[in-house]
Design a protein around this motif. Structure first.
Motif, short mmCIF file in Angstrom:
data_model
loop_
_atom_site.label_atom_id
_atom_site.label_comp_id
_atom_site.label_asym_id
_atom_site.label_seq_id
_atom_site.Cartn_x
_atom_site.Cartn_y
_atom_site.Cartn_z
N ARG A 153 2.75 -24.93 -2.17
CA ARG A 153 1.33 -24.95 -1.80
C ARG A 153 1.08 -24.12 -0.55
NH1 ARG A 153 -1.61 -28.65 1.21
NH2 ARG A 153 0.06 -30.19 1.13
N GLY A 205 1.47 -20.42 -1.13
CA GLY A 205 0.24 -19.93 -1.76
C GLY A 205 -0.89 -19.79 -0.76
N GLU A 206 -0.93 -20.70 0.20
CA GLU A 206 -1.94 -20.65 1.25
C GLU A 206 -1.80 -19.36 2.07
OE1 GLU A 206 -3.63 -24.27 3.89
OE2 GLU A 206 -1.51 -23.83 4.16
N SER A 251 -2.93 -16.39 0.04
CA SER A 251 -4.39 -16.33 -0.03
C SER A 251 -4.98 -15.75 1.25
CB SER A 251 -4.96 -17.72 -0.28
OG SER A 251 -4.57 -18.20 -1.56
N GLN A 254 -3.47 -13.60 3.18
CA GLN A 254 -3.21 -12.16 3.09
C GLN A 254 -4.29 -11.47 2.25
OE1 GLN A 254 0.86 -11.90 1.56
NE2 GLN A 254 1.40 -10.68 3.34
N ASP A 255 -4.59 -12.06 1.11
CA ASP A 255 -5.59 -11.46 0.22
C ASP A 255 -6.95 -11.38 0.91
OD1 ASP A 255 -3.72 -11.18 -1.78
OD2 ASP A 255 -4.30 -13.02 -2.84
N LEU A 256 -7.32 -12.45 1.61
CA LEU A 256 -8.60 -12.46 2.32
C LEU A 256 -8.62 -11.38 3.39
CD1 LEU A 256 -11.34 -13.75 2.98
CD2 LEU A 256 -10.12 -15.38 4.46
N HIS A 283 -9.80 -19.04 9.20
CA HIS A 283 -8.99 -19.73 8.18
C HIS A 283 -7.54 -19.88 8.66
CE1 HIS A 283 -12.17 -19.59 5.14
NE2 HIS A 283 -12.45 -18.39 5.62
N THR A 314 -5.56 -23.46 9.22
CA THR A 314 -4.24 -23.69 8.62
C THR A 314 -3.25 -24.20 9.66
OG1 THR A 314 -4.60 -21.99 6.94
CG2 THR A 314 -2.32 -22.58 7.42
#
Length: 277
Positions: free
Chosen positions: A137, A140-141, A144, A146-148, A160, A164
């Motif tokens: 999890r 994956g966080e 995500s 990185q993608d943002l 974000h 975290t």
């Protein structure tokens, strides 16, 4: 007190490092985009007791890589620590690792245990310390985030990232008189490298938690007093504590207590390191 600086050639990179103070060597491996100057106020507090070594992690600030787009693994970062310690001291050093720097310290303790006497691992961002479902999890966080960042940039991803790590940017709990550290162009470039490449290194980390139980280095798991217990980095610190069979040493401040509470952080660090001598 003057600061000495130098450059160390390592495989496929050159590292900028700095030394300040006198006494036993204490290496600080910084969090995130932190370079050799990140903990300057903390170093001021420690330089009367230790020779404090800091460095720009490969890819950051004054350190250079032969191929910046390739990034680096955590084992390569740990090898950089090994080579840096080898030129700075011939006796086991003390090390403070913060966040990513703590994970680098854990790898260095496993690969080169005779070089590190005590590692204070403050909130290591090490998903492999967690149970498999939680690990997946949080990996994956990170992906995500990185993608943002790639899609919307640094200003969009910072809130974000703070959430975290359990950082509340609206609650300015800090000691007075700190050196300002605005997010200037150098820090933005460092954040870019950190998010694009070091996030990937964490996601693909090969840390062996079971090997840490037998490490010759004294590993002290640590966390900030104000870091919520349910967030990623605090859970990693507590998992490391369980693994090592010792409590989590709590430090003033939160995830970035080394920069927000340098005086109190230095006092707590001196106490822990004195107990290990």
């Amino acid at each position: 007190m003057s600061t000495l600086s130098g450059t160390l050639e390592v495989p496929n990179a050159s590292l900028h490092y700095q030394l300040r103070g006198s006494g036993p060597l204490l290496l600080i491996s910084e969090s995130g985009e932190g370079d050799a100057d990140r903990s300057r106020d903390l170093i001021d507090q420690l330089a009367g007791t230790y020779t404090v070594a800091t460095y720009d992690r490969r890819g950051l600030s004054r350190s250079r890589m032969a191929d910046p787009e390739r990034g680096a693994t955590l084992n390569e970062h740990a090898d950089d620590v090994h080579r840096l310690l080898a030129i700075l001291t011939d006796t086991p050093a003390r090390m403070l690792g913060c966040s990513l720097g703590a994970v680098i310290g854990l790898h260095a303790a496993l690969l080169h245990p005779d070089q590190i006497h005590t590692l204070v691992a403050h909130e290591p961002v090490a998903p492999r310390l967690l149970p498999k479902d939680e690990r997946s999890r949080h990996e994956g966080e990170l992906a995500s985030l990185q993608d943002l960042y790639r899609r919307d940039g640094l200003d969009a991803v910072l809130p974000h990232m703070a959430r975290t790590l359990g950082i509340d940017p609206t609650h300015k709990n800090a000691e007075p008189g700190l050196t300002p550290q605005p997010i200037d162009e150098r820090r933005r470039a460092n954040f870019d490298y950190f998010i694009r490449h070091d996030f990937t290194a964490v996601i693909h980390d090969n840390l062996d938690p079971t090997a840490l139980k037998d490490a010759r280095t004294r590993v002290v798991p640590a966390a900030g007093l104000t870091t919520p217990h349910h967030v990623f980095d605090r859970k990693c610190a507590d998992a490391l504590s369980t693994l090592m069979g010792r409590g989590t040493a709590e430090f003033p401040g939160g995830h970035n207590g080394n920069t927000s509470h340098p005086r109190a952080h230095a006092a707590r660090l001196r106490q822990i390191l004195a107990d290990s001598d």
